[in-house]
Design a protein around this motif. Sequence first.
Motif, PDB file in Angstrom:
ATOM      1  N   TYR A  68      44.891  18.340  38.066  1.00 36.38           N
ATOM      2  CA  TYR A  68      46.055  18.016  38.891  1.00 36.38           C
ATOM      3  C   TYR A  68      46.097  18.893  40.141  1.00 36.38           C
ATOM      4  CZ  TYR A  68      50.968  17.068  40.087  1.00 36.38           C
ATOM      5  OH  TYR A  68      52.118  16.706  40.728  1.00 36.38           O
ATOM      6  N   VAL A  69      46.000  20.214  39.976  1.00 37.07           N
ATOM      7  CA  VAL A  69      46.079  21.104  41.141  1.00 37.07           C
ATOM      8  C   VAL A  69      44.849  20.970  42.023  1.00 37.07           C
ATOM      9  CG1 VAL A  69      47.654  22.751  40.078  1.00 37.07           C
ATOM     10  CG2 VAL A  69      45.192  23.092  39.816  1.00 37.07           C
ATOM     11  N   ASN A  70      43.700  20.670  41.428  1.00 35.00           N
ATOM     12  CA  ASN A  70      42.493  20.485  42.226  1.00 35.00           C
ATOM     13  C   ASN A  70      42.529  19.196  43.034  1.00 35.00           C
ATOM     14  OD1 ASN A  70      39.902  22.438  41.808  1.00 35.00           O
ATOM     15  ND2 ASN A  70      41.311  22.591  40.071  1.00 35.00           N
ATOM     16  N   GLY A  71      43.475  18.320  42.701  1.00 35.92           N
ATOM     17  CA  GLY A  71      43.672  17.128  43.508  1.00 35.92           C
ATOM     18  C   GLY A  71      44.311  17.424  44.853  1.00 35.92           C
ATOM     19  N   PHE A  72      44.891  18.607  45.014  1.00 39.46           N
ATOM     20  CA  PHE A  72      45.524  19.010  46.264  1.00 39.46           C
ATOM     21  C   PHE A  72      44.625  19.917  47.097  1.00 39.46           C
ATOM     22  CE2 PHE A  72      48.996  18.184  43.299  1.00 39.46           C
ATOM     23  CZ  PHE A  72      49.794  17.328  44.045  1.00 39.46           C
ATOM     24  N   VAL A  73      43.837  20.741  46.432  1.00 44.23           N
ATOM     25  CA  VAL A  73      43.023  21.727  47.149  1.00 44.23           C
ATOM     26  C   VAL A  73      41.891  22.184  46.226  1.00 44.23           C
ATOM     27  CG1 VAL A  73      44.397  23.718  46.364  1.00 44.23           C
ATOM     28  CG2 VAL A  73      43.156  23.865  48.532  1.00 44.23           C
ATOM     29  N   GLU A  74      40.795  22.605  46.835  1.00 49.16           N
ATOM     30  CA  GLU A  74      39.683  23.160  46.062  1.00 49.16           C
ATOM     31  C   GLU A  74      39.992  24.613  45.712  1.00 49.16           C
ATOM     32  OE1 GLU A  74      34.868  24.071  46.528  1.00 49.16           O
ATOM     33  OE2 GLU A  74      35.977  23.093  48.152  1.00 49.16           O
ATOM     34  N   PHE A  75      39.645  25.024  44.499  1.00 51.91           N
ATOM     35  CA  PHE A  75      39.836  26.406  44.064  1.00 51.91           C
ATOM     36  C   PHE A  75      38.512  27.157  44.122  1.00 51.91           C
ATOM     37  CE2 PHE A  75      43.793  24.786  42.817  1.00 51.91           C
ATOM     38  CZ  PHE A  75      44.633  25.813  42.394  1.00 51.91           C
ATOM     39  N   ASN A  76      38.603  28.461  44.426  1.00 51.26           N
ATOM     40  CA  ASN A  76      37.389  29.274  44.410  1.00 51.26           C
ATOM     41  C   ASN A  76      37.107  29.764  42.985  1.00 51.26           C
ATOM     42  OD1 ASN A  76      38.990  31.553  43.907  1.00 51.26           O
ATOM     43  ND2 ASN A  76      38.884  32.338  46.000  1.00 51.26           N
ATOM     44  N   ARG A  77      36.133  30.631  42.847  1.00 52.99           N
ATOM     45  CA  ARG A  77      35.686  31.082  41.521  1.00 52.99           C
ATOM     46  C   ARG A  77      36.263  32.457  41.157  1.00 52.99           C
ATOM     47  NH1 ARG A  77      32.071  35.026  42.322  1.00 52.99           N
ATOM     48  NH2 ARG A  77      31.069  35.177  44.367  1.00 52.99           N
ATOM     49  N   TYR A  78      37.363  32.839  41.773  1.00 57.57           N
ATOM     50  CA  TYR A  78      37.937  34.159  41.526  1.00 57.57           C
ATOM     51  C   TYR A  78      38.171  34.398  40.029  1.00 57.57           C
ATOM     52  CZ  TYR A  78      41.166  38.079  41.455  1.00 57.57           C
ATOM     53  OH  TYR A  78      41.767  39.282  41.180  1.00 57.57           O
ATOM     54  N   THR A  79      37.716  35.552  39.556  1.00 57.67           N
ATOM     55  CA  THR A  79      37.926  35.969  38.168  1.00 57.67           C
ATOM     56  C   THR A  79      38.735  37.262  38.183  1.00 57.67           C
ATOM     57  OG1 THR A  79      35.840  34.978  37.449  1.00 57.67           O
ATOM     58  CG2 THR A  79      36.808  36.649  36.006  1.00 57.67           C
ATOM     59  N   HIS A  80      39.844  37.244  37.482  1.00 54.68           N
ATOM     60  CA  HIS A  80      40.748  38.397  37.512  1.00 54.68           C
ATOM     61  C   HIS A  80      40.222  39.509  36.614  1.00 54.68           C
ATOM     62  CE1 HIS A  80      44.289  40.631  38.244  1.00 54.68           C
ATOM     63  NE2 HIS A  80      44.857  40.430  37.074  1.00 54.68           N
ATOM     64  N   SER A  81      39.885  40.642  37.223  1.00 60.27           N
ATOM     65  CA  SER A  81      39.354  41.802  36.490  1.00 60.27           C
ATOM     66  C   SER A  81      40.002  43.070  37.034  1.00 60.27           C
ATOM     67  CB  SER A  81      37.829  41.874  36.623  1.00 60.27           C
ATOM     68  OG  SER A  81      37.221  40.692  36.178  1.00 60.27           O
ATOM     69  N   PRO A  82      41.260  43.321  36.697  1.00 62.31           N
ATOM     70  CA  PRO A  82      41.942  44.510  37.214  1.00 62.31           C
ATOM     71  C   PRO A  82      41.391  45.791  36.597  1.00 62.31           C
ATOM     72  CG  PRO A  82      43.293  43.444  35.553  1.00 62.31           C
ATOM     73  CD  PRO A  82      42.102  42.559  35.763  1.00 62.31           C
ATOM     74  N   VAL A  83      41.671  46.911  37.247  1.00 59.64           N
ATOM     75  CA  VAL A  83      41.325  48.209  36.669  1.00 59.64           C
ATOM     76  C   VAL A  83      42.575  49.069  36.638  1.00 59.64           C
ATOM     77  CG1 VAL A  83      38.915  48.128  37.398  1.00 59.64           C
ATOM     78  CG2 VAL A  83      40.610  49.184  38.891  1.00 59.64           C
ATOM     79  N   ALA A  84      42.538  50.075  35.783  1.00 58.63           N
ATOM     80  CA  ALA A  84      43.651  51.017  35.665  1.00 58.63           C
ATOM     81  C   ALA A  84      43.233  52.367  36.226  1.00 58.63           C
ATOM     82  CB  ALA A  84      44.064  51.168  34.201  1.00 58.63           C
ATOM     83  N   ASN A  85      44.159  52.986  36.948  1.00 60.78           N
ATOM     84  CA  ASN A  85      43.949  54.331  37.483  1.00 60.78           C
ATOM     85  C   ASN A  85      44.940  55.253  36.793  1.00 60.78           C
ATOM     86  OD1 ASN A  85      44.242  56.729  39.085  1.00 60.78           O
ATOM     87  ND2 ASN A  85      43.306  55.680  40.823  1.00 60.78           N
ATOM     88  N   TYR A  86      44.418  56.136  35.945  1.00 62.92           N
ATOM     89  CA  TYR A  86      45.266  57.125  35.286  1.00 62.92           C
ATOM     90  C   TYR A  86      44.891  58.502  35.811  1.00 62.92           C
ATOM     91  CZ  TYR A  86      47.403  60.131  31.773  1.00 62.92           C
ATOM     92  OH  TYR A  86      48.144  61.107  31.142  1.00 62.92           O
ATOM     93  N   LYS A  87      45.696  58.994  36.762  1.00 63.17           N
ATOM     94  CA  LYS A  87      45.487  60.316  37.352  1.00 63.17           C
ATOM     95  C   LYS A  87      44.060  60.481  37.865  1.00 63.17           C
ATOM     96  CE  LYS A  87      49.083  62.487  34.538  1.00 63.17           C
ATOM     97  NZ  LYS A  87      49.454  63.581  33.611  1.00 63.17           N
ATOM     98  N   GLY A  88      43.540  59.415  38.503  1.00 63.88           N
ATOM     99  CA  GLY A  88      42.198  59.466  39.079  1.00 63.88           C
ATOM    100  C   GLY A  88      41.095  58.999  38.152  1.00 63.88           C
ATOM    101  N   GLU A  89      41.405  58.797  36.881  1.00 67.91           N
ATOM    102  CA  GLU A  89      40.420  58.230  35.948  1.00 67.91           C
ATOM    103  C   GLU A  89      40.530  56.708  35.988  1.00 67.91           C
ATOM    104  OE1 GLU A  89      41.225  59.799  32.087  1.00 67.91           O
ATOM    105  OE2 GLU A  89      41.238  61.882  32.761  1.00 67.91           O
ATOM    106  N   ILE A  90      39.389  56.023  36.081  1.00 66.24           N
ATOM    107  CA  ILE A  90      39.376  54.562  36.213  1.00 66.24           C
ATOM    108  C   ILE A  90      38.930  53.922  34.900  1.00 66.24           C
ATOM    109  CG2 ILE A  90      38.388  52.603  37.461  1.00 66.24           C
ATOM    110  CD1 ILE A  90      40.267  54.295  39.142  1.00 66.24           C
ATOM    111  N   TYR A  91      39.718  52.939  34.446  1.00 68.45           N
ATOM    112  CA  TYR A  91      39.419  52.224  33.207  1.00 68.45           C
ATOM    113  C   TYR A  91      39.511  50.722  33.433  1.00 68.45           C
ATOM    114  CZ  TYR A  91      40.199  56.781  31.030  1.00 68.45           C
ATOM    115  OH  TYR A  91      40.133  58.110  30.691  1.00 68.45           O
ATOM    116  N   ASN A  92      38.652  49.979  32.736  1.00 68.56           N
ATOM    117  CA  ASN A  92      38.687  48.523  32.831  1.00 68.56           C
ATOM    118  C   ASN A  92      39.815  47.931  32.005  1.00 68.56           C
ATOM    119  OD1 ASN A  92      35.340  48.997  33.040  1.00 68.56           O
ATOM    120  ND2 ASN A  92      36.238  47.523  34.451  1.00 68.56           N
ATOM    121  N   LEU A  93      40.387  46.844  32.531  1.00 70.67           N
ATOM    122  CA  LEU A  93      41.387  46.057  31.828  1.00 70.67           C
ATOM    123  C   LEU A  93      40.909  44.612  31.754  1.00 70.67           C
ATOM    124  CD1 LEU A  93      44.616  47.387  33.621  1.00 70.67           C
ATOM    125  CD2 LEU A  93      43.751  48.067  31.377  1.00 70.67           C
TER     126      LEU A  93
END
Length: 368
Positions: A68-93
Amino acid sequence: MYDYLIVGAGLFGSVFAYEATKKGKKCLVIDKRNHIGGNVYNEKKEGINVHKYGAHIFHTNNEQIWNYVNGFVEFNRYTHSPVANYKGEIYNLPFNMNTFNKLWGVVTPKEAKEKIEEQKGRVGINNPTNLEEQAISLVGTDIYEKLIKGYTEKQWGRSAKDLPAFIIKRLPVRFTYDNNYFNDKYQGIPIGGYNVIIEKMLEKSDVRLEVDYFDKKEEFEGIAHKTVYTGMIDQYYDYIYGVLEYRSLKFETNVVEDTDNFQGNTIVNYTDRDTPYTRIIEHKHFEYGTQEKTIISKEYPIEWKKCNEPYYPINNQQNNETYRKYKELADGEQNVIFGGRLANYNYYDMHQVIGAALVAIEKEFGDK
């Protein structure tokens, strides 16, 4: 004069308007903001589509909604991969094997599970009664202290010990090296932004912006056969049963002139309690931007007041009981259709709002 007055030019109202006009109905869409799109609105700055009201990543397992939504516009391949910053330490979410390896040096899923079980056993929580106990019973103390506690307390403005356990019952934990936040089959960002979708949905409707329904309620009462209302349900009934509570957000958005890549990722969550914002969004990464500048938004959770935008309903027992009273009134309305996150007092993902609007259309028109 109109078949439908639609209060709110967000996703629910826009889908309803689009489907109704396809059936030959005449719609008037009004919104108190100076733009269409509700919270999915994109503001163009420096050639970058800025998610003005926070990050919106479209994801769904529903093939019908995706088509349905692709009938209005094409979507890119974005994949959500946020990271966490805990006092300068980086962790994957979300929490996955990359997270566990960084925290504890473990390499296999078996080692990670043993570490979590060891920490859970040390605390000995058998029947979690609040969010803190629930989180520790799921992922142990290290992950809770570094990646959950501070972020959650900032988000809700309350101690984790004072928050109900159900908020975090579905905490995503993966024992694979997979940084994709969502499990959904379909995911992406509309190329050119969400405005492209909303503009197409509303092109056959009359649209009036910067119009507050409640300032001109008497004027609008006789303008259409039916009303589709997507605002706050308690406001519609003049708060007769009390005010429903929300959490709100404040955004601090800035153009960064001296770099084209501020943080190397679309979203970085700041999970310590001392950093006042919960996350930084770098908007160009949603669409793989190559602009010479970049734009970031810092997101600050705040207490909701009537002058703020309501974002997250606080679905505790008291608020839910109040909402049920309003819903009884709404269910009795013959000429008003209530829809969307504010009218239903529920936090929805975008695909859920679209699905609900399509259900409302089916209920309204059936085989007509």
